[in-house]
Scaffold this motif. Structure first.
Motif, mmCIF file in Angstrom:
data_model
loop_
_atom_site.group_PDB
_atom_site.id
_atom_site.type_symbol
_atom_site.label_atom_id
_atom_site.label_comp_id
_atom_site.label_asym_id
_atom_site.label_seq_id
_atom_site.Cartn_x
_atom_site.Cartn_y
_atom_site.Cartn_z
ATOM 1 N N GLN A 1 1.979 2.437 -3.328
ATOM 2 C CA GLN A 1 0.969 3.076 -4.182
ATOM 3 C C GLN A 1 1.063 4.604 -4.136
ATOM 4 O O GLN A 1 0.356 5.292 -4.865
ATOM 5 C CB GLN A 1 -0.436 2.644 -3.745
ATOM 6 N N ASN A 2 1.923 5.131 -3.245
ATOM 7 C CA ASN A 2 2.147 6.583 -3.146
ATOM 8 C C ASN A 2 0.856 7.380 -2.998
ATOM 9 O O ASN A 2 0.630 8.350 -3.713
ATOM 10 C CB ASN A 2 2.955 7.078 -4.341
ATOM 11 N N MET B 1 -6.496 1.930 1.094
ATOM 12 C CA MET B 1 -5.406 2.917 1.180
ATOM 13 C C MET B 1 -4.736 2.807 2.550
ATOM 14 O O MET B 1 -5.396 2.500 3.538
ATOM 15 C CB MET B 1 -5.944 4.343 1.027
ATOM 16 N N GLU C 1 -11.772 -0.174 -2.544
ATOM 17 C CA GLU C 1 -10.390 0.293 -2.656
ATOM 18 C C GLU C 1 -9.782 0.433 -1.268
ATOM 19 O O GLU C 1 -10.462 0.812 -0.310
ATOM 20 C CB GLU C 1 -10.344 1.624 -3.404
ATOM 21 N N ASN D 1 -2.224 6.422 -3.607
ATOM 22 C CA ASN D 1 -3.327 5.961 -4.454
ATOM 23 C C ASN D 1 -3.944 4.706 -3.857
ATOM 24 O O ASN D 1 -3.267 3.891 -3.238
ATOM 25 C CB ASN D 1 -2.832 5.658 -5.876
ATOM 26 N N ILE E 1 -5.850 0.995 -3.967
ATOM 27 C CA ILE E 1 -5.625 -0.243 -4.719
ATOM 28 C C ILE E 1 -6.714 -1.229 -4.288
ATOM 29 O O ILE E 1 -7.185 -1.190 -3.151
ATOM 30 C CB ILE E 1 -4.201 -0.797 -4.442
ATOM 31 N N ASP F 1 -5.499 -6.661 -6.652
ATOM 32 C CA ASP F 1 -4.152 -6.177 -6.957
ATOM 33 C C ASP F 1 -3.199 -6.393 -5.783
ATOM 34 O O ASP F 1 -2.027 -6.707 -5.980
ATOM 35 C CB ASP F 1 -4.183 -4.697 -7.353
ATOM 36 N N LEU G 1 0.829 -1.211 0.000
ATOM 37 C CA LEU G 1 0.000 0.000 0.000
ATOM 38 C C LEU G 1 0.865 1.265 0.000
ATOM 39 O O LEU G 1 0.545 2.240 -0.676
ATOM 40 C CB LEU G 1 -0.949 0.001 1.190
ATOM 41 N N ARG H 1 0.298 -9.065 -5.616
ATOM 42 C CA ARG H 1 1.621 -8.577 -5.223
ATOM 43 C C ARG H 1 2.138 -9.204 -3.940
ATOM 44 O O ARG H 1 3.277 -8.966 -3.544
ATOM 45 C CB ARG H 1 1.576 -7.056 -5.072
#
Length: 152
Positions: free
Chosen positions: A58-59, A107, A105, A61, A63, A67, A55, A71
């Motif tokens: 993702q800077n 974060m 999503e 963002n 996910i 996804d 996470l 990973r």
């Protein structure tokens, strides 16, 4: 340096392929134990730590769960359960995608980021301690061999 037969307390010679697989399993277990010891004060499992690092990558963002799962280091992890536990600890937050209400999503929160900032040097030190007996060239060779082993 102890031989594998000595570690396993067996007298008979075992096939090299079997010894290699056992050795990798034992090494993995030993490494996990060392890392878990460092994560324990933060009430994190290795898999939860892995999710937090994904996470962070993702800077800022969001996910989705699929996804994250792709990973993960351990593909057997129950990502939904891991994320739920991280939500309870306020390390991550879950939101519903505005464009597609069926899409969830995830974060990382500021607390999650701050916790990683604290843990990173501890894990770095532990990883260096784990690999301390190997030279840089040996580490490179080991990584090459492990990748070759996985590309069956």
């Amino acid at each position: 340096m102890k031989e594998l037969n000595e570690i396993l307390k067996i007298k008979s010679k075992i096939p090299l392929s079997q010894a290699t697989v056992i050795n990798i399993f034992q090494t993995t277990s030993w490494m996990k134990d060392d890392l878990l010891l460092q994560l324990k004060p933060y009430d994190l499992s290795i898999e939860q730590f892995n999710v937090l690092r994904i996470l962070r990558g993702q800077n800022g963002n969001a996910i989705n769960l699929q996804d994250i799962q792709e990973r993960m280091v351990s593909k057997m992890s129950n990502t939904t359960r891991l994320v739920d536990k991280l939500i309870k600890k306020n390390f991550v937050k879950r939101t519903i995608c505005k464009a597609n209400r069926r899409k969830v999503e995830i974060m990382i929160t500021d607390l999650g980021l701050d916790t990683l900032i604290t843990i990173d040097p501890i894990i770095d030190k532990t990883e260096k301690k784990i690999t301390n007996n190997l030279t840089q060239d040996e580490l490179t060779e080991l990584n090459t061999l492990l990748i070759k082993l996985k590309n069956k």
